[in-house]
Design a protein around this motif. Structure first.
Motif, short mmCIF file in Angstrom:
data_model
loop_
_atom_site.label_atom_id
_atom_site.label_comp_id
_atom_site.label_asym_id
_atom_site.label_seq_id
_atom_site.Cartn_x
_atom_site.Cartn_y
_atom_site.Cartn_z
N ASP A 19 40.94 60.79 49.44
CA ASP A 19 40.41 60.15 50.63
C ASP A 19 40.04 58.70 50.32
OD1 ASP A 19 40.56 62.66 51.74
OD2 ASP A 19 38.41 63.05 51.54
N PRO A 20 40.30 57.79 51.25
CA PRO A 20 39.86 56.41 51.02
C PRO A 20 38.33 56.34 51.03
CG PRO A 20 40.70 56.66 53.24
CD PRO A 20 40.95 57.96 52.52
N GLU A 21 37.80 55.34 50.35
CA GLU A 21 36.35 55.18 50.33
C GLU A 21 35.86 54.80 51.71
OE1 GLU A 21 35.29 52.27 47.38
OE2 GLU A 21 34.97 53.85 45.92
N ALA A 35 26.74 49.83 50.05
CA ALA A 35 27.97 49.18 49.60
C ALA A 35 27.68 48.25 48.42
CB ALA A 35 28.63 48.42 50.74
N ARG A 36 26.54 47.57 48.47
CA ARG A 36 26.16 46.66 47.39
C ARG A 36 25.87 47.44 46.10
NH1 ARG A 36 21.09 43.97 46.42
NH2 ARG A 36 20.36 44.83 48.38
N SER A 39 29.12 48.70 44.61
CA SER A 39 29.90 47.68 43.90
C SER A 39 29.27 47.33 42.55
CB SER A 39 30.12 46.47 44.80
OG SER A 39 29.36 45.40 44.50
N TRP A 40 27.93 47.29 42.46
CA TRP A 40 27.27 47.07 41.17
C TRP A 40 27.55 48.22 40.21
CZ3 TRP A 40 21.78 45.56 43.29
CH2 TRP A 40 21.82 44.23 43.71
N ALA A 41 27.50 49.44 40.73
CA ALA A 41 27.75 50.61 39.90
C ALA A 41 29.18 50.60 39.37
CB ALA A 41 27.47 51.89 40.68
N ARG A 42 30.13 50.26 40.23
CA ARG A 42 31.53 50.21 39.80
C ARG A 42 31.72 49.14 38.72
NH1 ARG A 42 34.07 50.30 44.38
NH2 ARG A 42 34.67 52.46 44.18
N ASN A 54 29.29 56.88 48.05
CA ASN A 54 30.33 57.28 49.00
C ASN A 54 29.87 58.47 49.84
OD1 ASN A 54 32.12 55.28 48.25
ND2 ASN A 54 33.17 56.56 46.77
N VAL A 55 29.21 59.43 49.19
CA VAL A 55 28.70 60.60 49.93
C VAL A 55 27.66 60.16 50.94
CG1 VAL A 55 27.36 62.73 49.70
CG2 VAL A 55 29.23 62.26 48.13
N PHE A 56 26.73 59.29 50.53
CA PHE A 56 25.68 58.82 51.44
C PHE A 56 26.28 58.03 52.61
CE2 PHE A 56 22.62 58.97 47.67
CZ PHE A 56 22.12 60.21 48.04
N LEU A 57 27.32 57.24 52.35
CA LEU A 57 27.96 56.50 53.44
C LEU A 57 28.66 57.45 54.41
CD1 LEU A 57 29.39 53.41 51.55
CD2 LEU A 57 27.85 53.35 53.52
#
Length: 65
Positions: A19-21, A35-36, A39-42, A54-57
């Protein structure tokens, strides 16, 4: 009572999710913050936090997805 299995069973194969993010909703501060953090985690290689964001979004409490 049945006899226990005396041999090793094969591995369980789980489906690969492609699935797409989820994308944040414009104007929502909660989505923007997730989202911020994602991106820091990635950038830091923390894929567990990326997955959690992603789950929270996807399960946003306001109901927009």
């Amino acid at each position: 009572m049945s006899e226990p299995t005396r041999y090793q069973t094969g591995p369980v194969e789980l489906p690969l999710r492609l699935d797409p993010e989820p994308t944040p909703v414009d104007g929502c501060p909660y989505c923007t913050e997730l989202a911020r953090v994602r991106s820091w985690a990635r950038a830091g290689g923390d894929m567990t936090t990326v997955s959690d964001c992603n789950v929270f979004l996807r399960r946003h409490p306001e109901g927009h997805r």
